[in-house]
Design a protein around this motif. Structure first.
Motif, PDB file in Angstrom:
ATOM      1  N   ASP A   9       0.804  -1.241   0.000  1.00  0.00           N
ATOM      2  CA  ASP A   9       0.000   0.000   0.000  1.00  0.00           C
ATOM      3  C   ASP A   9       0.829   1.279   0.000  1.00  0.00           C
ATOM      4  O   ASP A   9       0.257   2.375   0.042  1.00  0.00           O
ATOM      5  N   LYS A  11       3.036   4.327  -1.502  1.00  0.00           N
ATOM      6  CA  LYS A  11       3.040   5.051  -2.776  1.00  0.00           C
ATOM      7  C   LYS A  11       4.486   5.217  -3.228  1.00  0.00           C
ATOM      8  O   LYS A  11       5.308   5.775  -2.484  1.00  0.00           O
ATOM      9  N   ALA A  34       2.471  -2.552  -3.784  1.00  0.00           N
ATOM     10  CA  ALA A  34       2.689  -1.107  -3.715  1.00  0.00           C
ATOM     11  C   ALA A  34       1.853  -0.411  -4.791  1.00  0.00           C
ATOM     12  O   ALA A  34       1.435  -1.024  -5.779  1.00  0.00           O
ATOM     13  N   ASN A  35       1.620   0.876  -4.576  1.00  0.00           N
ATOM     14  CA  ASN A  35       0.972   1.728  -5.576  1.00  0.00           C
ATOM     15  C   ASN A  35       2.072   2.436  -6.358  1.00  0.00           C
ATOM     16  O   ASN A  35       2.721   3.344  -5.837  1.00  0.00           O
ATOM     17  N   THR A  37       3.927   4.470  -9.480  1.00  0.00           N
ATOM     18  CA  THR A  37       3.862   5.423 -10.589  1.00  0.00           C
ATOM     19  C   THR A  37       5.215   5.434 -11.294  1.00  0.00           C
ATOM     20  O   THR A  37       6.259   5.564 -10.651  1.00  0.00           O
ATOM     21  N   LYS A  79       2.858  13.343  -2.134  1.00  0.00           N
ATOM     22  CA  LYS A  79       2.196  12.208  -1.471  1.00  0.00           C
ATOM     23  C   LYS A  79       2.880  10.864  -1.688  1.00  0.00           C
ATOM     24  O   LYS A  79       2.340   9.827  -1.297  1.00  0.00           O
ATOM     25  N   GLN A  80       4.065  10.861  -2.294  1.00  0.00           N
ATOM     26  CA  GLN A  80       4.793   9.601  -2.477  1.00  0.00           C
ATOM     27  C   GLN A  80       5.556   9.246  -1.192  1.00  0.00           C
ATOM     28  O   GLN A  80       6.107  10.121  -0.523  1.00  0.00           O
ATOM     29  N   ASP A  81       5.594   7.958  -0.865  1.00  0.00           N
ATOM     30  CA  ASP A  81       6.377   7.497   0.293  1.00  0.00           C
ATOM     31  C   ASP A  81       7.838   7.248  -0.093  1.00  0.00           C
ATOM     32  O   ASP A  81       8.739   7.483   0.720  1.00  0.00           O
TER      33      ASP A  81
END
Length: 331
Positions: A9, A11, A34-35, A37, A79-81
């Motif tokens: 989960d 980002k 994971a999400n 991009t 908002k990326q981890d």
């Protein structure tokens, strides 16, 4: 590795995400839920290839953008981890022929990415893909992180700047960042239509096409290699382990081999082919570093990483991949 559950989960943004290493990393992150991009310019000179993610294309978000675009980066880092910062210009010859572009991608763009993080997401963790090229011609072997840094080409200087910007932002702005100094990474998905990413790519292409493998110089130059899945492991471990913050780590292998024997090994695996020892082109000879292999003790002792895939097994998997998928990677 149970710690990789931290990616579930999470980002994750990967620059250069349609490239060789980025796509392999994306595939692993998708398996870890994971999400993901992927940001990639898909400029033909570089390594991006949509086929690299054909099997996970519905499980990742793809953003066609250039790391040199500060507005795109400012938007994407929000908002990326985690940020795996893999986008770069990798060709040593291109860096000498077009030094300004290399500077823009490997240094200036890195600074703007870090500024985007500082202003929009200071809590992100960044892993930067650096290179053994920053060391230049080795004074001793294996090369450890304390070795003098004397790049022999524009690419090495700009990659060093990009690396040190990350360390500076870690130390001054507390944006957690580290750098991995990659050696010769190879495997499925690498660029093979030319030697812009690694000489091994064009060797594999020539082998499959029945053309001679051209070995420059005397063929006795020593090199070490990492199979791409081992590099992905290192990237993931560096991302989740706080001991990595503010540090640089060499990757490497206990196996090293001279280029003549490497060509012979490829031919043995493929069961066909020939190699030729040919003189160095003058532009390559001027920036050749001679023998090189890394000491990776630091990352082994600090983060517990060591390579698992043998050179022979990795080459076998690579050749099989390109036999099956050549149409997506040849010109």
């Amino acid at each position: 590795m149970k710690d990789f559950l931290k990616f579930s989960d999470a980002k994750v943004l990967i620059t250069g995400g349609l490239g060789f290493i980025g796509s392999s990393l994306a595939r692993r992150l998708v398996q870890l839920n994971a999400n993901v991009t992927l940001a990639d310019s898909l400029i033909p000179l570089y390594g991006g290839n949509l086929f690299n993610v054909h099997d996970i294309k519905d499980q990742v978000a793809v953003n066609i953008s250039d790391v040199r675009d500060p507005y795109a980066m400012a938007y994407l880092v929000q908002k990326q981890d985690y940020l795996f910062n893999l986008a770069g210009q990798t060709s040593h010859i291109d860096s000498m022929n077009d030094p300004q572009t290399d500077l823009n991608i490997n240094a200036s763009a890195q600074l703007s990415i870090l500024e985007a993080c500082r202003k929009n997401n200071p809590g992100i963790k960044i892993v930067f893909a650096s290179t053994r090229q920053i060391y230049g011609k080795p004074e001793y072997l294996p090369v450890d992180e304390k070795h003098p840094i004397r790049p022999v080409d524009v690419n090495g200087i700009n990659k060093l700047a990009g690396e040190w910007y990350h360390l500076l932002y870690n130390n001054v702005y507390k944006i957690r960042a580290c750098a991995l100094r990659l050696t010769n990474t190879y495997g499925p998905g690498m660029r093979v239509k030319d030697a812009r990413q690694t000489f091994l790519g064009i060797w594999v292409k020539n082998l499959i096409e029945g053309k001679p493998i051209k070995v420059f110089g005397d063929g006795l130059q020593l090199r070490d290699f990492n199979y791409v899945s081992d590099v992905v492991d290192a990237l993931l471990i560096a991302a989740i382990n706080p001991k990595a913050d503010g540090e640089v780590f060499n990757l490497g292998s206990t196996e090293y081999i001279n280029l003549k024997n490497l060509a012979a090994l490829l031919i043995e695996i493929f069961r066909n082919g020939i190699y030729e020892i040919v003189p160095f082109p003058s532009d390559l000879k001027a920036i050749d570093i001679g023998d090189y292999y890394s000491n990776y003790t630091k990352i082994n002792q600090s983060l517990g990483w060591s390579p698992c895939v043998s050179l022979k097994d990795g080459l076998k998997q690579t050749i099989e991949y390109y036999i099956q998928n050549r149409t997506y990677y040849w010109e």
